[in-house]
Scaffold this motif. Structure first.
Motif, PDB file in Angstrom:
ATOM      1  N   UNK A  35       0.821  -1.210   0.000  1.00 51.16           N
ATOM      2  CA  UNK A  35       0.000   0.000   0.000  1.00 51.16           C
ATOM      3  C   UNK A  35       0.858   1.265   0.000  1.00 51.16           C
ATOM      4  N   UNK A  36       2.063   1.168   0.579  1.00 49.08           N
ATOM      5  CA  UNK A  36       2.957   2.324   0.642  1.00 49.08           C
ATOM      6  C   UNK A  36       3.777   2.504  -0.626  1.00 49.08           C
ATOM      7  N   UNK A  37       3.609   1.598  -1.562  1.00 46.75           N
ATOM      8  CA  UNK A  37       4.385   1.656  -2.802  1.00 46.75           C
ATOM      9  C   UNK A  37       3.952   2.854  -3.644  1.00 46.75           C
ATOM     10  N   UNK A  38       4.892   3.736  -3.958  1.00 44.65           N
ATOM     11  CA  UNK A  38       4.605   4.959  -4.723  1.00 44.65           C
ATOM     12  C   UNK A  38       4.857   4.689  -6.209  1.00 44.65           C
ATOM     13  N   UNK A  39       3.820   4.259  -6.914  1.00 43.78           N
ATOM     14  CA  UNK A  39       3.960   3.899  -8.325  1.00 43.78           C
ATOM     15  C   UNK A  39       4.238   5.126  -9.181  1.00 43.78           C
ATOM     16  N   UNK A  40       3.623   6.252  -8.856  1.00 43.12           N
ATOM     17  CA  UNK A  40       3.844   7.465  -9.648  1.00 43.12           C
ATOM     18  C   UNK A  40       5.292   7.930  -9.569  1.00 43.12           C
ATOM     19  N   UNK A  41       5.868   7.858  -8.366  1.00 42.51           N
ATOM     20  CA  UNK A  41       7.255   8.294  -8.204  1.00 42.51           C
ATOM     21  C   UNK A  41       8.210   7.401  -8.983  1.00 42.51           C
ATOM     22  N   UNK A  42       7.851   6.120  -9.147  1.00 40.04           N
ATOM     23  CA  UNK A  42       8.732   5.201  -9.858  1.00 40.04           C
ATOM     24  C   UNK A  42       8.669   5.392 -11.367  1.00 40.04           C
ATOM     25  N   UNK A  43       7.484   5.708 -11.891  1.00 38.43           N
ATOM     26  CA  UNK A  43       7.298   5.743 -13.336  1.00 38.43           C
ATOM     27  C   UNK A  43       7.393   7.135 -13.936  1.00 38.43           C
ATOM     28  N   UNK A  44       6.981   8.145 -13.165  1.00 39.12           N
ATOM     29  CA  UNK A  44       6.988   9.487 -13.724  1.00 39.12           C
ATOM     30  C   UNK A  44       8.381  10.096 -13.704  1.00 39.12           C
ATOM     31  N   UNK A  45       8.727  10.894 -14.724  1.00 37.41           N
ATOM     32  CA  UNK A  45      10.046  11.547 -14.730  1.00 37.41           C
ATOM     33  C   UNK A  45      10.262  12.464 -13.540  1.00 37.41           C
ATOM     34  N   UNK A  46       9.165  12.987 -12.948  1.00 38.68           N
ATOM     35  CA  UNK A  46       9.313  13.894 -11.808  1.00 38.68           C
ATOM     36  C   UNK A  46       9.782  13.182 -10.554  1.00 38.68           C
ATOM     37  N   UNK A  83      13.199   5.359 -11.366  1.00 38.22           N
ATOM     38  CA  UNK A  83      13.172   4.122 -12.152  1.00 38.22           C
ATOM     39  C   UNK A  83      14.587   3.664 -12.486  1.00 38.22           C
ATOM     40  N   UNK A  84      15.459   4.593 -12.866  1.00 38.24           N
ATOM     41  CA  UNK A  84      16.852   4.250 -13.151  1.00 38.24           C
ATOM     42  C   UNK A  84      17.552   3.735 -11.896  1.00 38.24           C
ATOM     43  N   UNK A  85      17.298   4.386 -10.766  1.00 33.76           N
ATOM     44  CA  UNK A  85      17.904   3.932  -9.509  1.00 33.76           C
ATOM     45  C   UNK A  85      17.445   2.522  -9.181  1.00 33.76           C
ATOM     46  N   UNK A  86      16.144   2.264  -9.378  1.00 36.59           N
ATOM     47  CA  UNK A  86      15.619   0.932  -9.084  1.00 36.59           C
ATOM     48  C   UNK A  86      16.221  -0.142  -9.969  1.00 36.59           C
ATOM     49  N   UNK A  87      16.337   0.143 -11.266  1.00 40.26           N
ATOM     50  CA  UNK A  87      16.923  -0.837 -12.188  1.00 40.26           C
ATOM     51  C   UNK A  87      18.386  -1.108 -11.845  1.00 40.26           C
ATOM     52  N   UNK A  88      19.147  -0.043 -11.580  1.00 40.28           N
ATOM     53  CA  UNK A  88      20.556  -0.216 -11.236  1.00 40.28           C
ATOM     54  C   UNK A  88      20.719  -0.972  -9.930  1.00 40.28           C
ATOM     55  N   UNK A  89      19.898  -0.646  -8.952  1.00 43.23           N
ATOM     56  CA  UNK A  89      19.964  -1.376  -7.675  1.00 43.23           C
ATOM     57  C   UNK A  89      19.676  -2.857  -7.886  1.00 43.23           C
ATOM     58  N   UNK A  90      18.670  -3.151  -8.693  1.00 44.22           N
ATOM     59  CA  UNK A  90      18.299  -4.538  -8.963  1.00 44.22           C
ATOM     60  C   UNK A  90      19.467  -5.317  -9.569  1.00 44.22           C
ATOM     61  N   UNK A  91      20.135  -4.729 -10.552  1.00 42.39           N
ATOM     62  CA  UNK A  91      21.223  -5.422 -11.241  1.00 42.39           C
ATOM     63  C   UNK A  91      22.512  -5.438 -10.420  1.00 42.39           C
ATOM     64  N   UNK A  92      22.821  -4.316  -9.773  1.00 44.07           N
ATOM     65  CA  UNK A  92      24.080  -4.225  -9.025  1.00 44.07           C
ATOM     66  C   UNK A  92      24.076  -5.149  -7.819  1.00 44.07           C
ATOM     67  N   UNK A  93      22.950  -5.287  -7.154  1.00 44.76           N
ATOM     68  CA  UNK A  93      22.908  -6.193  -6.005  1.00 44.76           C
ATOM     69  C   UNK A  93      23.129  -7.639  -6.443  1.00 44.76           C
ATOM     70  N   UNK A  94      22.554  -8.046  -7.558  1.00 45.37           N
ATOM     71  CA  UNK A  94      22.776  -9.403  -8.059  1.00 45.37           C
ATOM     72  C   UNK A  94      24.252  -9.620  -8.365  1.00 45.37           C
TER      73      UNK A  94
END
Length: 477
Positions: A296-307, A316-327
């Motif tokens: 419920x606390x997931x902020x979908x707008x903050x993840x997808x919108x350029x703002x 979104x870029x931070x999330x993708x990089x975190x996903x790959x770098x942690x692996x």
């Protein structure tokens, strides 16, 4: 639709709004777990997706005050998860190869944190506080998905034994890393210099909580062993965990390490696994509510919108990089750790793939971190962790199964459990009819042997008399 219904109920009975919201969260979490089950995804994934679906960016089915007033679920869920994790720290089982396991754990967890921090702070130039806490959370691993895959494939061997111990130790390293990181992050936000002595303070607090949790475990053992009723045992355990969570909330320390110490001391002093089974049967609704509430606390707008960004960088870029770098960090760190611990080649080549899942502990710590950091930075931290956790739980079981197969921990990649080609599996229990048939066959074999023995005796007695009687006569004469 939902909010208008809640508005009408609010006028008649405020309690009905709370009860109905909890019922909706439980029902949607259950349904989503059932929907994701055919894809062999863990229940946590379904719970998170249910929370996202119910959240303000989809159905908006839960009022905002309910979401805000259920922050305490993170502390309780972490307490339950940590106490159950303590069951795996049985000293008689860990003492044989504890040194190598601890080394592998430190290598894989801290390497993942270091890789994430270097890229977020030095390459992307993000805020120091955000980079520190995000890097600390990268060290955490979720044991639930890995253990589920091990049970499904009936895997065994050194690879599995080492893996189970590493994911248990991993939570301790993640908590210590988070404690140091959040202390340094808060000092950075306040504009205060980060001193080495200041970083020792959270370590000292967690050591104090560790000792207090061990004391609680001793008292719990004394209190529970005198109780014959299973209900009373569960009531005492729940009360002890709630009291401990309250103490940790007052001192602003995570209850994770202390509750883990409580479970460790209890299992080593009592050897009683039934209390952990009782808690496992009691905790699913509370854990479901926690994970749904996290969604419920997931902020979908903050993840997808350029703002939506941190330090001018897209979330979104931070999330993708975190996903790959942690692996990458987990895999490389596990490889180096297994190499230094002199593990077999097939273990070090695939060990990191089994450490990809990340859910319970990381989500709980992210909730605590978001509360401590506050504002947009806290929301961004929780959004990145929740989004990546869903992806990790989607690919984690498949990667773990591939690692178990390539390490020769189970027989065939196309089946979930090895079974002999002709004979019945050892774990299968014979039915009463099969037992009766086996007994009848045994009786028939005994009768045939007895009959053959009698025929042999009847044939040999005359010959014995002819041979032996003259000798006897000769002796007496």
């Amino acid at each position: 639709m939902f909010l208008s219904l809640y508005g009408r109920l609010q006028e008649q009975s405020p309690a009905a709004v709370i009860i109905l919201s909890i019922a909706v969260m439980l029902l949607f979490g259950f349904l989503m777990a059932r929907i994701t089950a055919p894809w062999k995804l863990p229940s946590v994934t379904g719970y998170l997706l249910a929370g996202i679906l119910l959240g303000p960016f989809c159905l908006n089915a839960i009022p905002a005050p309910i979401i805000e007033q259920t922050e305490f679920l993170a502390d309780i869920a972490l307490a339950f998860i940590a106490f159950n994790t303590g069951e795996f720290f049985q000293f008689d089982k860990l003492k044989n190869n504890a040194g190598s396991v601890i080394f592998i754990t430190i290598a894989e967890s801290l390497t993942a944190s270091a890789v994430v921090f270097v890229f977020t702070f030095w390459v992307l130039h993000l805020d120091l506080a955000f980079s520190l806490v995000l890097a600390a959370l990268a060290s955490a691993t979720a044991p639930a998905s890995t253990m589920m895959t091990i049970r499904q494939t009936n895997s065994k061997g050194d690879f599995v034994d080492t893996l189970l111990q590493v994911v248990a130790y991993d939570d301790i390293v993640a908590l210590l890393a988070y404690s140091i990181a959040i202390s340094a992050a808060l000092s950075s936000i306040a504009g205060e210099p980060i001193h080495f002595i200041g970083m020792l303070v959270p370590i000292a607090r967690n050591l104090g909580v560790l000792g207090l949790g061990g004391l609680f475990g001793l008292v719990l053992h004394r209190a529970v062993e005198k109780q014959q009723s299973r209900d009373n045992r569960l009531i005492l355990l729940t009360a002890f965990l709630f009291i401990f969570c309250a103490i940790c909330a007052i001192t602003k320390v995570s209850p994770l390490l202390g509750c883990m110490s409580m479970g460790t001391v209890y299992i080593n002093t009592s050897g009683d696994h039934s209390l952990f089974d009782q808690l496992n049967n009691f905790s699913p609704p509370i854990l479901l509510l926690f994970f749904v509430r996290s969604g419920l606390s997931f902020d979908l707008n903050a993840l997808l919108k350029p703002s939506g960004s941190v330090g001018g960088v897209s979330l979104l870029l931070i999330g993708v990089l975190y996903f790959l770098l942690r692996i990458a960090g987990k895999y490389f760190g596990a490889f180096v750790g297994c190499l230094c611990a002199k593990k077999p080649r097939r273990t070090r080549n695939y060990f990191g793939l089994a450490l990809i899942p990340q859910a319970g502990v990381a989500i709980g710590l992210a909730a605590l971190g978001a509360r401590a950091l506050g504002g947009e930075m806290g929301n961004a931290l929780q959004t990145v962790i929740l989004a990546s956790s869903v992806l990790y739980e989607l690919i984690g079981p498949a990667c773990a199964k591939f690692a178990l197969y390539r390490s020769k921990s189970y027989a065939c990649a196309g089946q979930d459990s090895p079974a002999p080609a002709v004979s019945k599996p050892a774990c299968a229990q014979p039915s009463s009819v099969e037992l009766l048939i086996e007994r009848i066959q045994e009786i028939q074999e005994e009768l045939e042997l007895e009959s053959a023995h009698r025929d042999q005796e009847s044939a040999s007695v005359p010959a014995l008399r002819q041979d032996k009687i003259p000798d006897c006569v000769a002796v007496h004469s």
